[in-house]
Scaffold this motif. Structure first.
Motif, PDB file in Angstrom:
ATOM      1  N   ALA A 181     -78.959  54.774 -14.789  1.00  0.00           N
ATOM      2  CA  ALA A 181     -78.892  54.581 -16.240  1.00  0.00           C
ATOM      3  C   ALA A 181     -77.503  54.886 -16.796  1.00  0.00           C
ATOM      4  N   ALA A 182     -76.846  55.891 -16.241  1.00  0.00           N
ATOM      5  CA  ALA A 182     -75.573  56.351 -16.802  1.00  0.00           C
ATOM      6  C   ALA A 182     -74.528  55.246 -16.945  1.00  0.00           C
ATOM      7  N   PRO A 183     -74.425  54.291 -16.002  1.00  0.00           N
ATOM      8  CA  PRO A 183     -73.408  53.241 -16.161  1.00  0.00           C
ATOM      9  C   PRO A 183     -73.794  52.145 -17.147  1.00  0.00           C
ATOM     10  N   HIS A 184     -75.059  52.105 -17.584  1.00  0.00           N
ATOM     11  CA  HIS A 184     -75.556  50.922 -18.283  1.00  0.00           C
ATOM     12  C   HIS A 184     -76.064  51.164 -19.693  1.00  0.00           C
ATOM     13  N   THR A 185     -76.339  52.402 -20.056  1.00  0.00           N
ATOM     14  CA  THR A 185     -76.983  52.644 -21.342  1.00  0.00           C
ATOM     15  C   THR A 185     -76.593  54.012 -21.885  1.00  0.00           C
ATOM     16  N   THR A 186     -76.776  54.196 -23.178  1.00  0.00           N
ATOM     17  CA  THR A 186     -76.500  55.500 -23.785  1.00  0.00           C
ATOM     18  C   THR A 186     -77.599  56.491 -23.402  1.00  0.00           C
ATOM     19  N   ILE A 187     -77.210  57.746 -23.298  1.00  0.00           N
ATOM     20  CA  ILE A 187     -78.128  58.817 -22.931  1.00  0.00           C
ATOM     21  C   ILE A 187     -78.048  59.900 -23.999  1.00  0.00           C
ATOM     22  N   ASP A 188     -79.205  60.272 -24.530  1.00  0.00           N
ATOM     23  CA  ASP A 188     -79.284  61.341 -25.526  1.00  0.00           C
ATOM     24  C   ASP A 188     -80.358  62.317 -25.068  1.00  0.00           C
ATOM     25  N   VAL A 189     -79.926  63.392 -24.416  1.00  0.00           N
ATOM     26  CA  VAL A 189     -80.903  64.296 -23.810  1.00  0.00           C
ATOM     27  C   VAL A 189     -81.705  65.061 -24.856  1.00  0.00           C
ATOM     28  N   GLN A 190     -81.124  65.281 -26.031  1.00  0.00           N
ATOM     29  CA  GLN A 190     -81.892  65.973 -27.069  1.00  0.00           C
ATOM     30  C   GLN A 190     -82.976  65.066 -27.645  1.00  0.00           C
ATOM     31  N   ALA A 191     -82.652  63.785 -27.836  1.00  0.00           N
ATOM     32  CA  ALA A 191     -83.656  62.845 -28.333  1.00  0.00           C
ATOM     33  C   ALA A 191     -84.761  62.641 -27.303  1.00  0.00           C
ATOM     34  N   LEU A 192     -84.371  62.591 -26.029  1.00  0.00           N
ATOM     35  CA  LEU A 192     -85.371  62.446 -24.967  1.00  0.00           C
ATOM     36  C   LEU A 192     -86.232  63.700 -24.845  1.00  0.00           C
ATOM     37  N   ASP A 193     -85.618  64.846 -25.087  1.00  0.00           N
ATOM     38  CA  ASP A 193     -86.277  66.148 -24.931  1.00  0.00           C
ATOM     39  C   ASP A 193     -86.640  66.433 -23.472  1.00  0.00           C
ATOM     40  N   CYS A 194     -85.891  65.836 -22.539  1.00  0.00           N
ATOM     41  CA  CYS A 194     -86.130  66.131 -21.124  1.00  0.00           C
ATOM     42  C   CYS A 194     -85.622  67.535 -20.807  1.00  0.00           C
ATOM     43  N   ASP A 195     -86.176  68.123 -19.767  1.00  0.00           N
ATOM     44  CA  ASP A 195     -85.752  69.463 -19.363  1.00  0.00           C
ATOM     45  C   ASP A 195     -84.523  69.415 -18.468  1.00  0.00           C
ATOM     46  N   PHE A 196     -84.438  68.339 -17.671  1.00  0.00           N
ATOM     47  CA  PHE A 196     -83.295  68.137 -16.773  1.00  0.00           C
ATOM     48  C   PHE A 196     -82.946  66.649 -16.746  1.00  0.00           C
ATOM     49  N   TYR A 197     -81.655  66.368 -16.674  1.00  0.00           N
ATOM     50  CA  TYR A 197     -81.180  64.986 -16.526  1.00  0.00           C
ATOM     51  C   TYR A 197     -79.967  65.028 -15.612  1.00  0.00           C
ATOM     52  N   THR A 198     -79.939  64.152 -14.626  1.00  0.00           N
ATOM     53  CA  THR A 198     -78.849  64.201 -13.653  1.00  0.00           C
ATOM     54  C   THR A 198     -78.339  62.801 -13.346  1.00  0.00           C
ATOM     55  N   PHE A 199     -77.029  62.692 -13.120  1.00  0.00           N
ATOM     56  CA  PHE A 199     -76.466  61.406 -12.692  1.00  0.00           C
ATOM     57  C   PHE A 199     -75.220  61.631 -11.852  1.00  0.00           C
ATOM     58  N   SER A 200     -74.801  60.559 -11.180  1.00  0.00           N
ATOM     59  CA  SER A 200     -73.631  60.588 -10.293  1.00  0.00           C
ATOM     60  C   SER A 200     -72.441  59.932 -10.970  1.00  0.00           C
ATOM     61  N   GLY A 201     -71.264  60.510 -10.761  1.00  0.00           N
ATOM     62  CA  GLY A 201     -70.064  59.948 -11.356  1.00  0.00           C
ATOM     63  C   GLY A 201     -69.634  58.644 -10.727  1.00  0.00           C
ATOM     64  N   HIS A 202     -69.835  58.506  -9.417  1.00  0.00           N
ATOM     65  CA  HIS A 202     -69.278  57.341  -8.721  1.00  0.00           C
ATOM     66  C   HIS A 202     -69.954  56.031  -9.093  1.00  0.00           C
ATOM     67  N   LYS A 203     -71.140  56.101  -9.694  1.00  0.00           N
ATOM     68  CA  LYS A 203     -71.805  54.885 -10.170  1.00  0.00           C
ATOM     69  C   LYS A 203     -71.377  54.522 -11.590  1.00  0.00           C
ATOM     70  N   ALA A 204     -70.611  55.409 -12.214  1.00  0.00           N
ATOM     71  CA  ALA A 204     -70.182  55.231 -13.597  1.00  0.00           C
ATOM     72  C   ALA A 204     -68.662  55.202 -13.692  1.00  0.00           C
ATOM     73  N   CYS A 205     -68.033  54.516 -12.752  1.00  0.00           N
ATOM     74  CA  CYS A 205     -66.581  54.311 -12.726  1.00  0.00           C
ATOM     75  C   CYS A 205     -65.789  55.575 -12.391  1.00  0.00           C
ATOM     76  N   GLY A 206     -66.477  56.648 -11.999  1.00  0.00           N
ATOM     77  CA  GLY A 206     -65.802  57.889 -11.650  1.00  0.00           C
ATOM     78  C   GLY A 206     -65.654  58.060 -10.155  1.00  0.00           C
ATOM     79  N   PRO A 207     -65.071  59.172  -9.720  1.00  0.00           N
ATOM     80  CA  PRO A 207     -64.845  59.416  -8.298  1.00  0.00           C
ATOM     81  C   PRO A 207     -66.146  59.729  -7.560  1.00  0.00           C
ATOM     82  N   THR A 208     -66.150  59.474  -6.260  1.00  0.00           N
ATOM     83  CA  THR A 208     -67.271  59.909  -5.435  1.00  0.00           C
ATOM     84  C   THR A 208     -67.261  61.435  -5.345  1.00  0.00           C
TER      85      THR A 208
END
Length: 404
Positions: free
Chosen positions: A202-229
């Motif tokens: 999701a991180a490379p493709h859409t906005t993420i709002d963890v407070q609106a989601l109210d999830c307890d944990f959210y995790t993503f990888s940088g290398h899929k979002a134009c960042g380093p491995t």
């Protein structure tokens, strides 16, 4: 509207030939390519700042620390976390999930239940299986329909007072299915369960709002979002991060160490033992800046156009079977050619300079669900073009002709 020509100019790797053909890179769900600004930022760090963080009084250490913590603040703002110390730097999504699964050992007992879905990546299956082995808990799985959509009514039936945590992906890496995570989170919280969202796709493709989601944990990888491995983040609500035990022990995560007892540092350092990937953490912030300069809403809209166009073009190929046809999905197309192994298709397509992924995509249970050995997966990013999709369609037809 995106200026695709200008965007493509930002990505040096795209301007080369593979097997004598212009590179068409359609393996973005595995890892994204890096813009020049990210590549330059890595080099600049090692040329001008390189020093350890949080521990030195000398100038370079202070500069490195400031840059690292500034990146944390950028990510906090990007995902709308309430506090910057709720953002933990990790080596990627797998690291984040394992950190939480390990910590939940003290909150889960024999007879408790953990819920995941049938379309999870192995990294969101195996850590929970290990937790079940340690504690005697039971793993429950939300089934999917023929389109690759979660059977939400079955999820409702799985929830009970025994459920301790629900862990699902935001978007399937294999099918592109966008899961109804708002509903999943709300229903889990209603019975007192925690929720972890795997946001790698999701991180490379859409906005993420963890407070609106109210999830307890959210995790993503940088290398899929134009960042380093080797980079990523785990967001956790402050209350949960305070309750979880440290995942690793060592320097940085301690407040005081004696041979009799060790006390732990405050968040986020409690979970960041040892010397981190400093350059990676800093440059992940650069990558987030780049994505925001393009605009996540612009990216989402353009990639949806690519998905629609790609679906149309590939549907014109006789004998091509789509795997994953959810009503809500992102720019991923998984398919097979009738009677042809996906590996063989991928090998032929590669000879024409087109990079696709073949196999089970670290989602073997999905393949078992559909009784197939794997798929060919074309995953699009905002630097791809419709002309590249035309080239893919031509390559698939050639592969079909050669292998039939």
């Amino acid at each position: 509207m995106l200026d695709i020509k200008a965007i493509r100019a930002d990505f040096p790797i795209l301007h080369q030939e593979v097997n004598g053909k212009p590179l068409v890179y359609f393996d973005n769900a595995a890892t994204s390519q890096k813009p020049q600004v990210v590549i330059d930022a890595i080099s600049e760090y090692y040329q001008t700042i390189n020093a350890n963080i949080h521990r030195g009084v000398h100038t370079l250490s202070q500069r490195a620390t400031d840059a690292y913590e500034l990146s944390r603040q950028k990510i906090q703002k990007h995902i709308n976390a309430q506090h910057e110390y709720e953002v933990l730097f990790t080596s990627g999504t797998t690291h984040g999930i394992n950190l939480v699964a390990s910590g939940f050992t003290q909150f889960v007992k024999d007879g408790d239940e953990i819920i995941i879905s049938a379309i999870e990546h192995h990294s969101n299956i195996v850590p929970w299986q290990l937790l079940c082995e340690r504690t005697g808990a039971t793993l429950k799985v939300i089934p999917v329909n023929e389109a690759g959509e979660l059977l939400i009514e079955e999820y409702d039936k799985l929830l009970s007072e025994k459920t301790k945590i629900v862990a699902v992906n935001h978007i399937s890496n294999t099918l592109g299915t966008i899961n109804p995570i708002n509903y999943i989170i709300d229903k889990a919280h209603a019975i007192g369960a925690a929720v972890l969202i795997d946001g790698a796709q999701a991180a490379p493709h859409t906005t993420i709002d963890v407070q609106a989601l109210d999830c307890d944990f959210y995790t993503f990888s940088g290398h899929k979002a134009c960042g380093p491995t080797g980079t990523g983040i785990l967001y956790g609500k402050e209350a949960w991060l305070n309750k979880l035990p440290p995942y690793q022990g060592g320097g940085e995560m301690v407040k005081e160490v004696t041979f009799a007892k060790t006390t732990y540092a405050a968040l986020p350092h409690k979970f960041e033992a040892g010397t981190p990937n400093i350059a990676g953490g800093i440059v992940l912030g650069t990558a987030i800046d780049y994505l925001n300069s393009v605009g996540l809403e612009n990216i989402q809209q353009y990639e949806h156009e690519l998905l629609e166009y790609g679906t149309k073009r590939l549907s014109e190929i006789e004998g091509l079977i789509f795997v994953g046809t959810a009503k809500q999905k992102t720019s991923v197309i998984s398919f097979n050619l009738n009677g042809i192994h996906p590996y063989d298709v991928g090998a032929i397509v590669d000879k024409m300079g087109i990079a696709v992924r073949t196999g089970h995509h670290c989602t073997q249970p999905i393949m078992d669900r559909f009784c197939i050995p794997g798929t060919v997966r074309a995953s699009f990013a905002f630097y791809n073009t419709k002309e590249e999709i035309d080239a893919l369609a031509t390559a698939i037809k050639k592969a079909q002709m050669m292998l039939s």
